[in-house]
Structure formats: C-alpha cells, structure tokens
Motif scaffolding. Structure first.
Motif, PDB file in Angstrom:
ATOM      1  N   PRO A 139       0.673  -1.708  -0.059  1.00  0.00           N
ATOM      2  CA  PRO A 139       0.118   0.386   0.271  1.00  0.00           C
ATOM      3  C   PRO A 139       0.958   1.746   0.109  1.00  0.00           C
ATOM      4  CG  PRO A 139      -0.206  -1.009   2.155  1.00  0.00           C
ATOM      5  CD  PRO A 139       0.558  -2.276   1.320  1.00  0.00           C
ATOM      6  N   TYR A 140       0.410   2.939  -0.678  1.00  0.00           N
ATOM      7  CA  TYR A 140       1.107   3.268  -0.369  1.00  0.00           C
ATOM      8  C   TYR A 140       0.607   4.294  -0.631  1.00  0.00           C
ATOM      9  CZ  TYR A 140       0.247   3.759  -5.548  1.00  0.00           C
ATOM     10  OH  TYR A 140      -0.732   3.962  -7.212  1.00  0.00           O
ATOM     11  N   GLU A 141      -1.114   4.667  -1.231  1.00  0.00           N
ATOM     12  CA  GLU A 141      -1.887   5.588  -0.739  1.00  0.00           C
ATOM     13  C   GLU A 141      -3.373   5.942  -0.719  1.00  0.00           C
ATOM     14  OE1 GLU A 141      -2.663   8.768  -1.252  1.00  0.00           O
ATOM     15  OE2 GLU A 141      -1.610   9.827  -1.185  1.00  0.00           O
ATOM     16  N   VAL A 142      -4.022   6.217  -0.831  1.00  0.00           N
ATOM     17  CA  VAL A 142      -5.389   5.880  -0.798  1.00  0.00           C
ATOM     18  C   VAL A 142      -6.200   6.609  -2.163  1.00  0.00           C
ATOM     19  CG1 VAL A 142      -5.563   5.769   1.130  1.00  0.00           C
ATOM     20  CG2 VAL A 142      -6.106   7.710   0.913  1.00  0.00           C
ATOM     21  N   THR A 143      -7.681   6.235  -2.389  1.00  0.00           N
ATOM     22  CA  THR A 143      -8.955   6.799  -2.865  1.00  0.00           C
ATOM     23  C   THR A 143     -10.419   7.057  -2.379  1.00  0.00           C
ATOM     24  OG1 THR A 143      -7.740   5.718  -5.206  1.00  0.00           O
ATOM     25  CG2 THR A 143     -10.323   5.966  -5.094  1.00  0.00           C
ATOM     26  N   LEU A 144     -11.011   7.077  -2.774  1.00  0.00           N
ATOM     27  CA  LEU A 144     -11.953   7.419  -1.424  1.00  0.00           C
ATOM     28  C   LEU A 144     -13.094   7.212  -2.642  1.00  0.00           C
ATOM     29  CD1 LEU A 144     -11.351  11.550  -0.574  1.00  0.00           C
ATOM     30  CD2 LEU A 144     -10.775   9.316   0.397  1.00  0.00           C
ATOM     31  N   ALA A 145     -13.911   6.267  -1.187  1.00  0.00           N
ATOM     32  CA  ALA A 145     -14.941   5.511  -2.437  1.00  0.00           C
ATOM     33  C   ALA A 145     -16.300   6.288  -1.765  1.00  0.00           C
ATOM     34  CB  ALA A 145     -15.111   4.490  -1.659  1.00  0.00           C
ATOM     35  N   LEU A 146     -17.278   6.681  -1.957  1.00  0.00           N
ATOM     36  CA  LEU A 146     -18.102   7.421  -1.634  1.00  0.00           C
ATOM     37  C   LEU A 146     -19.570   6.776  -1.841  1.00  0.00           C
ATOM     38  CD1 LEU A 146     -17.823  10.896  -4.048  1.00  0.00           C
ATOM     39  CD2 LEU A 146     -16.843  10.366  -1.970  1.00  0.00           C
ATOM     40  N   HIS A 147     -19.797   6.912  -0.352  1.00  0.00           N
ATOM     41  CA  HIS A 147     -21.872   5.812  -0.227  1.00  0.00           C
ATOM     42  C   HIS A 147     -22.659   7.405   0.298  1.00  0.00           C
ATOM     43  CE1 HIS A 147     -19.040   2.480  -0.185  1.00  0.00           C
ATOM     44  NE2 HIS A 147     -19.585   1.823  -0.670  1.00  0.00           N
ATOM     45  N   ARG A 148     -23.394   7.584  -1.306  1.00  0.00           N
ATOM     46  CA  ARG A 148     -24.821   7.637  -0.483  1.00  0.00           C
ATOM     47  C   ARG A 148     -25.742   7.082   0.102  1.00  0.00           C
ATOM     48  NH1 ARG A 148     -27.967  12.366  -3.953  1.00  0.00           N
ATOM     49  NH2 ARG A 148     -29.943  12.757  -2.754  1.00  0.00           N
ATOM     50  N   ASP A 149     -26.431   6.977   1.937  1.00  0.00           N
ATOM     51  CA  ASP A 149     -27.476   6.843   2.752  1.00  0.00           C
ATOM     52  C   ASP A 149     -26.564   4.767   2.360  1.00  0.00           C
ATOM     53  OD1 ASP A 149     -29.105   9.185   3.828  1.00  0.00           O
ATOM     54  OD2 ASP A 149     -29.524   8.601   1.791  1.00  0.00           O
ATOM     55  N   GLY A 150     -25.379   4.843   2.127  1.00  0.00           N
ATOM     56  CA  GLY A 150     -25.207   3.111   1.837  1.00  0.00           C
ATOM     57  C   GLY A 150     -24.871   2.775   0.676  1.00  0.00           C
ATOM     58  N   ALA A 151     -25.387   3.369   0.062  1.00  0.00           N
ATOM     59  CA  ALA A 151     -25.270   2.685  -2.422  1.00  0.00           C
ATOM     60  C   ALA A 151     -24.088   3.069  -1.691  1.00  0.00           C
ATOM     61  CB  ALA A 151     -26.560   2.921  -2.194  1.00  0.00           C
ATOM     62  N   PRO A 152     -23.674   2.576  -3.053  1.00  0.00           N
ATOM     63  CA  PRO A 152     -22.270   3.064  -3.092  1.00  0.00           C
ATOM     64  C   PRO A 152     -22.863   4.297  -4.451  1.00  0.00           C
ATOM     65  CG  PRO A 152     -22.082   1.025  -4.058  1.00  0.00           C
ATOM     66  CD  PRO A 152     -23.698   0.801  -3.451  1.00  0.00           C
ATOM     67  N   TYR A 153     -21.520   5.222  -4.295  1.00  0.00           N
ATOM     68  CA  TYR A 153     -21.405   6.587  -5.025  1.00  0.00           C
ATOM     69  C   TYR A 153     -21.064   7.020  -5.951  1.00  0.00           C
ATOM     70  CZ  TYR A 153     -23.827  11.515  -6.006  1.00  0.00           C
ATOM     71  OH  TYR A 153     -24.794  12.347  -5.601  1.00  0.00           O
ATOM     72  N   GLY A 154     -19.217   6.415  -5.978  1.00  0.00           N
ATOM     73  CA  GLY A 154     -18.815   6.718  -6.766  1.00  0.00           C
ATOM     74  C   GLY A 154     -17.274   6.804  -5.833  1.00  0.00           C
ATOM     75  N   MET A 155     -16.545   6.527  -6.725  1.00  0.00           N
ATOM     76  CA  MET A 155     -14.555   6.240  -6.440  1.00  0.00           C
ATOM     77  C   MET A 155     -14.252   8.183  -6.778  1.00  0.00           C
ATOM     78  SD  MET A 155     -13.761   3.664  -4.547  1.00  0.00           S
ATOM     79  CE  MET A 155     -12.109   3.210  -4.748  1.00  0.00           C
ATOM     80  N   VAL A 156     -13.521   8.749  -6.011  1.00  0.00           N
ATOM     81  CA  VAL A 156     -12.428   9.525  -6.367  1.00  0.00           C
ATOM     82  C   VAL A 156     -11.637  10.271  -5.844  1.00  0.00           C
ATOM     83  CG1 VAL A 156     -14.626  11.044  -7.455  1.00  0.00           C
ATOM     84  CG2 VAL A 156     -13.981  11.227  -4.728  1.00  0.00           C
ATOM     85  N   GLY A 157     -10.845  10.583  -6.066  1.00  0.00           N
ATOM     86  CA  GLY A 157      -9.180  11.421  -5.655  1.00  0.00           C
ATOM     87  C   GLY A 157      -8.209  10.503  -5.395  1.00  0.00           C
ATOM     88  N   GLU A 158      -8.439   9.581  -6.763  1.00  0.00           N
ATOM     89  CA  GLU A 158      -7.070   8.886  -6.982  1.00  0.00           C
ATOM     90  C   GLU A 158      -5.655   9.144  -6.953  1.00  0.00           C
ATOM     91  OE1 GLU A 158      -4.759   5.458  -9.695  1.00  0.00           O
ATOM     92  OE2 GLU A 158      -6.144   7.163 -10.299  1.00  0.00           O
ATOM     93  N   ARG A 159      -4.817   8.492  -5.243  1.00  0.00           N
ATOM     94  CA  ARG A 159      -3.666   9.149  -4.732  1.00  0.00           C
ATOM     95  C   ARG A 159      -3.731  10.329  -4.108  1.00  0.00           C
ATOM     96  NH1 ARG A 159      -2.003   6.506  -9.417  1.00  0.00           N
ATOM     97  NH2 ARG A 159      -1.626   8.714 -10.383  1.00  0.00           N
ATOM     98  N   CYS A 160      -4.481  10.991  -3.157  1.00  0.00           N
ATOM     99  CA  CYS A 160      -5.401  11.636  -2.257  1.00  0.00           C
ATOM    100  C   CYS A 160      -4.847  12.061  -1.398  1.00  0.00           C
ATOM    101  CB  CYS A 160      -6.411  12.791  -2.690  1.00  0.00           C
ATOM    102  SG  CYS A 160      -7.547  11.207  -2.411  1.00  0.00           S
ATOM    103  N   GLY A 161      -4.483  11.276  -0.314  1.00  0.00           N
ATOM    104  CA  GLY A 161      -3.957  10.927   1.262  1.00  0.00           C
ATOM    105  C   GLY A 161      -2.815  12.029   1.458  1.00  0.00           C
ATOM    106  N   TRP A 162      -2.373  12.790   0.682  1.00  0.00           N
ATOM    107  CA  TRP A 162      -1.269  13.352   0.743  1.00  0.00           C
ATOM    108  C   TRP A 162      -2.256  15.371   0.640  1.00  0.00           C
ATOM    109  CZ3 TRP A 162       0.675  17.997  -1.570  1.00  0.00           C
ATOM    110  CH2 TRP A 162       1.639  19.292  -1.149  1.00  0.00           C
TER     111      TRP A 162
END
Length: 169
Positions: A26-49
C-alpha cells in the motif's frame, strides 16, 4: 469512515481505500463515496497527501495563523487568502484521463446573514462556510454546508483512517 449529513437529509459516507503497487504494497488512498449506504462513486486517486495538507491548513487557520485573523469567529476561518475559493476537487479518472464515475469537491463561500437587534434594528454579519459537494455518475448531487471546525473534524477523520489503512500489517 468519514461522513456528512447533507442539506437534503441524505448521508454521504467517504471511506479511504488503499492503493497498492504491483507487489501489493500500500502506498496511497482513493476515496469511496456512498449515499445512504449505496455506492456513489470512487474519486481522488492518490489524494491522501492532499487531505493531510488540508487538515493541517484548516487547524492552522482556526488557530488564527496567516490571514485567518481577519475573521473573528474561528468557525469562519479557512486556509487561503481569498474569501471564496476551492479547497479541493477530487474526480474519478480512467487511465485514458476520461472523467466520470463521481466527484467530491469543497468550495468556500462568503454569506451575509442578518442578525436582528433588540431595538428592532440589526446588522449584517458575514460568515464563511465550506460547501462539500459530491456528484455520482448519474449526475445526482449532494451538498453539506460546514463550519471550519466541522470540516477539520471530517478531514482529520479521513486522514486518520487512511494512515491506519496504510500502516504495515
């Protein structure tokens, strides 16, 4: 998992997901979005820094460093010199750089609020708020309006979770 109650009553959950290299490290993170528990999108590839830098900046602004002292209420203090502006914008991108699959962004807005006085008069008070907006691939948006303290707690929880996920097992 960080989460926000949005103005329409829905709940936006944001979860850091670990990115690994070809060896599975592991070296970084991406963000998983959920709206009221349902998958909503994946954003911010390598956005941890970027999230860690924003968390430090919001806490510094709340403490009154830089230009933040011009705002008497710590809840109105955000990083940057401009009264309005963008703090972050994370999008989903494919390898061919095509945008789609979601977006998470945060913009500052300056708002005048009328504060009534006891004698029938009153005064205008200027506040700043962070508008965190998320968009899913279907084009349906969500919005949460946050003070700097609420934004600091939200981003700090994402950073803490990301750091925990990136620690060697």
């Amino acid at each position: 998992m960080g989460g926000l109650r949005c103005v329409d009553g829905s709940y936006l959950s944001v979860t850091p997901v670990v990115c690994t290299d070809s060896l599975g490290v592991p070296y970084e993170v991406t963000l998983a979005l959920h709206r009221d528990g349902a998958p909503y999108g994946m954003v911010g590839e390598r956005c941890g820094w970027l999230l860690a830098r924003l968390a430090r900046g919001v806490w510094a602004a709340r403490a009154g460093r830089e230009q933040a002292w011009t705002w008497p209420d710590p809840d109105d203090r955000f990083p940057g010199d401009e009264p309005d502006g963008e703090l972050f914008a994370f999008r989903y991108r494919t390898r061919s750089q095509v945008v789609g699959g979601g977006e998470l962004r945060c913009q500052l807005r300056t708002l005048p609020i009328w504060v009534p006085g006891r004698d029938g008069g009153g005064e205008w008070r200027v506040t700043r708020r962070a508008y965190v907006e998320a968009w899913g691939p279907a084009g349906i948006g969500m919005r949460a309006v946050l003070t700097s303290g609420e934004l600091a707690e939200f981003v700090e929880s994402l950073v803490a979770e990301a750091e925990g996920a990136l620690e060697p097992q």
